[in-house]
Design an enzyme around this catalytic site. Structure first.
Site, mmCIF file in Angstrom:
data_model
loop_
_atom_site.group_PDB
_atom_site.id
_atom_site.type_symbol
_atom_site.label_atom_id
_atom_site.label_comp_id
_atom_site.label_asym_id
_atom_site.label_seq_id
_atom_site.Cartn_x
_atom_site.Cartn_y
_atom_site.Cartn_z
ATOM 1 N N SER A 147 -3.462 8.467 -5.720
ATOM 2 C CA SER A 147 -1.610 8.800 -6.415
ATOM 3 C C SER A 147 -0.766 8.044 -6.254
ATOM 4 C CB SER A 147 -1.473 10.206 -5.783
ATOM 5 O OG SER A 147 -0.898 10.585 -5.835
ATOM 6 N N CYS A 174 2.560 6.685 -4.688
ATOM 7 C CA CYS A 174 3.503 6.329 -3.627
ATOM 8 C C CYS A 174 5.423 6.885 -4.615
ATOM 9 C CB CYS A 174 3.314 6.076 -2.472
ATOM 10 S SG CYS A 174 4.114 4.364 -2.108
ATOM 11 N N ASN A 203 -4.595 -2.778 -1.090
ATOM 12 C CA ASN A 203 -3.397 -1.947 -0.417
ATOM 13 C C ASN A 203 -3.735 -3.701 1.081
ATOM 14 O OD1 ASN A 203 -1.880 -1.438 2.076
ATOM 15 N ND2 ASN A 203 -2.048 0.758 1.793
ATOM 16 N N ASP A 227 1.694 3.267 6.485
ATOM 17 C CA ASP A 227 1.062 3.181 5.626
ATOM 18 C C ASP A 227 2.228 4.861 4.184
ATOM 19 O OD1 ASP A 227 -0.074 1.276 3.597
ATOM 20 O OD2 ASP A 227 -0.885 3.423 1.810
ATOM 21 N N CYS A 277 5.228 1.976 -5.672
ATOM 22 C CA CYS A 277 4.624 2.199 -6.625
ATOM 23 C C CYS A 277 5.186 3.546 -7.800
ATOM 24 C CB CYS A 277 3.132 2.480 -5.628
ATOM 25 S SG CYS A 277 2.983 1.643 -4.448
ATOM 26 N N GLU A 302 -1.254 -1.237 -5.601
ATOM 27 C CA GLU A 302 -0.750 -1.157 -7.067
ATOM 28 C C GLU A 302 0.198 -2.432 -7.392
ATOM 29 O OE1 GLU A 302 -0.644 3.678 -6.133
ATOM 30 O OE2 GLU A 302 -0.540 1.853 -5.166
ATOM 31 N N HIS A 348 0.995 -2.057 -1.483
ATOM 32 C CA HIS A 348 0.633 -1.755 -1.917
ATOM 33 C C HIS A 348 -0.916 -1.733 -2.546
ATOM 34 C CE1 HIS A 348 2.497 3.092 -0.174
ATOM 35 N NE2 HIS A 348 2.536 2.306 0.245
#
Length: 145
Positions: A77, A79, A39, A142, A82, A52, A50
Site C-alpha cells: 500500500s 505511503c 525501494n 522507512d 508515493c 513507487e 521508495h
C-alpha cells in the site's frame, strides 16, 4: 497470476537481495512496463527512493497524457509520499499487492478519483511480514516512525 504484479514482486525480491526493503513497483502504460523499481533507500542512502518513486524515476520523463493512461502496480500500500506522486501525475489506477502489513493512503487516493485495487497477494504479505519481523528498526525508519 498477474504478470505485472509478478514483475513488481520480482523488484521487491531484488531489493531484498541487495540488502534493502522488499517493496517493488512497476508503471504500466497500454500493457507495457515503462518503469520498474524497488525501494533503494538503504542501497543509495536515499530519503525518497521508495519502490513507487523508483519506478517513476526509472520510467523517465513522459507527457502528462502517458501517466493519465497508466497503471501503477506496487507490492505494498502506497505511503503518503508515493500517493502524492500518484496524484501529482494523475495516475488513475493503482494495483496494490497487500495492505495487511502497512495501510498507506488508499482512502486519500480514492477520494481523489484513483481506482485502488488491493489483491492481498500471499507472497507480498509473507515477504513484508518476514522482513518487518527481522528488521523492525529499518522498517520503522522507512515509514517515518
Amino acid at each position: 497470476m498477474d504478470p505485472f504484479l509478478d514483475a513488481a514482486l520480482d523488484e521487491a525480491r531484488a531489493g531484498l537481495a541487495e540488502g534493502g526493503i522488499p517493496i517493488g513497483s512497476v508503471l504500466v502504460h497500454r500493457g507495457v512496463v515503462i518503469g520498474r523499481g524497488h525501494n533503494r533507500r538503504v542501497q543509495r542512502g536515499s530519503s525518497i527512493l521508495h519502490g513507487e518513486m523508483d519506478a517513476l524515476e526509472q520510467a523517465g520523463r513522459h507527457p502528462a497524457s502517458v501517466y493519465r493512461e497508466s497503471v501503477l502496480y506496487t507490492t505494498l500500500s502506497p505511503c503518503s509520499m508515493c500517493s502524492g506522486a500518484i496524484l501529482l501525475y494523475g495516475i488513475p489506477r493503482v494495483i496494490v499487492g497487500e495492505n495487511r502489513t502497512f495501510l498507506g493512503e488508499e482512502d486519500l487516493l480514492r477520494s481523489r478519483g484513483v481506482s485502488v485495487e488491493v489483491v492481498q497477494d500471499e507472497r507480498c504479505i509473507a515477504l513484508m511480514r518476514d522482513f518487518i519481523a527481522a528488521n523492525p528498526a529499518l522498517w520503522n525508519e522507512d515509514i517515518g516512525e
